[in-house]
Design an enzyme around this catalytic site. Structure first.
Site, PDB file in Angstrom:
ATOM      1  N   ARG A 269       0.861  -1.197   0.000  1.00  0.00           N
ATOM      2  CA  ARG A 269       0.000   0.000   0.000  1.00  0.00           C
ATOM      3  C   ARG A 269       0.889   1.235   0.000  1.00  0.00           C
ATOM      4  O   ARG A 269       1.581   1.499   0.970  1.00  0.00           O
ATOM      5  CB  ARG A 269      -0.910  -0.036   1.231  1.00  0.00           C
ATOM      6  CG  ARG A 269      -1.448   1.307   1.647  1.00  0.00           C
ATOM      7  CD  ARG A 269      -2.452   1.217   2.755  1.00  0.00           C
ATOM      8  NE  ARG A 269      -1.966   0.596   3.976  1.00  0.00           N
ATOM      9  CZ  ARG A 269      -1.250   1.237   4.895  1.00  0.00           C
ATOM     10  NH1 ARG A 269      -0.893   2.483   4.717  1.00  0.00           N
ATOM     11  NH2 ARG A 269      -0.877   0.616   6.003  1.00  0.00           N
ATOM     12  N   HIS A 273      -3.053   4.092   5.233  1.00  0.00           N
ATOM     13  CA  HIS A 273      -4.096   3.075   5.475  1.00  0.00           C
ATOM     14  C   HIS A 273      -5.459   3.666   5.138  1.00  0.00           C
ATOM     15  O   HIS A 273      -6.256   3.066   4.418  1.00  0.00           O
ATOM     16  CB  HIS A 273      -4.050   2.626   6.930  1.00  0.00           C
ATOM     17  CG  HIS A 273      -5.187   1.748   7.334  1.00  0.00           C
ATOM     18  ND1 HIS A 273      -5.328   0.454   6.882  1.00  0.00           N
ATOM     19  CD2 HIS A 273      -6.270   1.992   8.114  1.00  0.00           C
ATOM     20  CE1 HIS A 273      -6.424  -0.071   7.380  1.00  0.00           C
ATOM     21  NE2 HIS A 273      -7.028   0.841   8.123  1.00  0.00           N
ATOM     22  N   TYR A 282       5.299   5.732  10.730  1.00  0.00           N
ATOM     23  CA  TYR A 282       5.687   4.338  10.988  1.00  0.00           C
ATOM     24  C   TYR A 282       6.455   3.670   9.848  1.00  0.00           C
ATOM     25  O   TYR A 282       6.792   2.493   9.934  1.00  0.00           O
ATOM     26  CB  TYR A 282       4.450   3.499  11.338  1.00  0.00           C
ATOM     27  CG  TYR A 282       3.327   3.522  10.309  1.00  0.00           C
ATOM     28  CD1 TYR A 282       3.373   2.717   9.178  1.00  0.00           C
ATOM     29  CD2 TYR A 282       2.230   4.351  10.488  1.00  0.00           C
ATOM     30  CE1 TYR A 282       2.356   2.728   8.253  1.00  0.00           C
ATOM     31  CE2 TYR A 282       1.197   4.374   9.567  1.00  0.00           C
ATOM     32  CZ  TYR A 282       1.262   3.561   8.448  1.00  0.00           C
ATOM     33  OH  TYR A 282       0.235   3.582   7.525  1.00  0.00           O
TER      34      TYR A 282
END
Length: 383
Positions: A269, A273, A282
């Protein structure tokens, strides 16, 4: 039932033991990241189908790009983009038939469009209009926002199909994060017990929201879990549209024969998200750049050039056409008539229970007493 095979003694130093090393699965791939490919493994599709796959991947990327922009302008609510996963989404969707069922989790727009869902209706869904769910149901589709909660429904639906002796299958779309939830284990295990016509398609995009795959499970892959469920698994390169198409076609054929299959599509991805998330907190940019070099659309362009099919494709014109389609769908969504308060309560029961009837009366009374509430409804972010 004869269960003697479960009691057959093995021999050797590893007698009765199994380890992670016994489960090295590898990755099914046809198109390599550098554009080279195994010509003998290329699916048996005609030239129009090969070109169509490319256009659908552009549809997926354009839709995600435009929807993120709409969210930034406050015209839809939270949205989960599938940018980077176009081969996984389109390759899988292209292998399904129109009357198959698709129970997803929101990041498979192109697969839903392939089954006939209008773009307008998916825009309406992300605006929170209840009617969108009704329109999806007409195409045997639904989106479950709660992670993994739809998989027991997949198994139940497939069981019903088996009892009714139907020819279609149910496909569950879910992410690697969902694969660690209890509902998924129960659903896939039970599907194996019942031999139902179900395909479990896990898009392993490396992150369960912000948790990397290696920190949510000690298993090396999602596909290897199929062995524990007593079914077959396929681990496929999710950035290779031809391999994904082949894997899901095989899984669909097996499902129709009563053999549910777990397909792990290994992809990445590239966006957040959801639009409520900041992936910069992150993961680092160098990781994103590494996966960008494995871009599924660029990889497939190399294949089309090698096969002599690229000369009939004008990418800029295709993108312009798709943007026009999106503009028309957005205009139709903008013109969608305002819904009544009653519809919040409709479609739940044939006969509305007394406690919901009371809530409806109270809500209407509230809106009559506080007309300023409509101002808040208009100003809130859509979705």
């Amino acid at each position: 039932m004869n269960n003697d095979h479960k009691l057959v003694a093995s021999v050797g130093a590893d007698q009765g033991r199994i380890s992670q090393e016994n489960l090295e699965i590898g990755l099914f791939q046809i198109l390599a990241p550098d554009g080279s490919y195994n010509s003998e493994a290329v699916p048996s599709l005609d030239d129009d189908a090969f070109r169509e796959l490319y256009r659908w991947m552009l549809v997926e990327r354009t839709f995600d790009k435009r929807m993120v922009k709409l969210q930034r302008r406050g015209q839809i609510g939270t949205f989960g983009s599938g940018r980077g996963q176009e081969a996984s989404i389109i390759g899988s969707g292209y292998a399904l038939k129109d009357d198959d069922w698709l129970l997803g989790m929101g990041r498979e727009a192109g697969a839903m469009f392939l089954q006939g869902l209008p773009i307008r209706d998916l825009i309406l869904f992300w605006r929170g209009l209840e009617d969108a769910n009704r329109e999806m149901a007409k195409h045997n589709q639904m989106i479950a926002i709660s992670i993994g909660s739809h998989l027991p429904l997949v198994t139940g639906t497939a069981w019903g199909m088996k009892l009714a002796d139907e020819d279609n299958v149910v496909t569950a779309y879910f992410g690697d994060g969902a694969s660690s939830t209890g509902a998924v284990h129960e659903a896939v295990n039970f599907a194996g017990v019942l031999d139902v016509p179900a395909v479990f398609f896990c898009q392993n995009n490396q992150y369960a929201i912000s948790t990397p795959f290696e920190k949510q499970t000690n298993a090396r892959s999602v596909a290897q879990r199929a062995i524990g469920y007593g079914i077959n698994g396929i681990r496929v390169d999710g950035n290779d549209v031809l391999a994904v198409y082949e894997a899901v076609s095989e899984a669909r054929k097996a499902a129709r024969a009563g053999n549910p299959t777990l397909v792990e599509s290994v992809t990445y991805r590239r966006d957040a998200h959801t639009t409520s998330d900041d992936p910069g907190r992150y993961r680092n940019e160098s990781e994103v750049e590494q996966w960008q070099e494995r871009d599924p659309i660029a990889r497939y362009e190399s294949f089309l050039r090698s096969e002599g099919l690229w000369s009939e494709i004008d990418r800029e014109t295709l993108v312009e056409e798709i943007n026009d389609e999106f503009d028309a769908a957005l205009a139709a969504a903008d013109e969608y008539e305002q819904r009544s308060v009653d519809e919040i309560f409709e479609y739940l029961y044939d006969e509305l229970p007394p406690y919901l009837q009371r809530q409806l009366v109270e809500f209407k009374a509230f809106l009559e007493e506080r007309p300023d509430a409509y101002d808040h409804i208009e100003q809130r972010v859509k979705g």
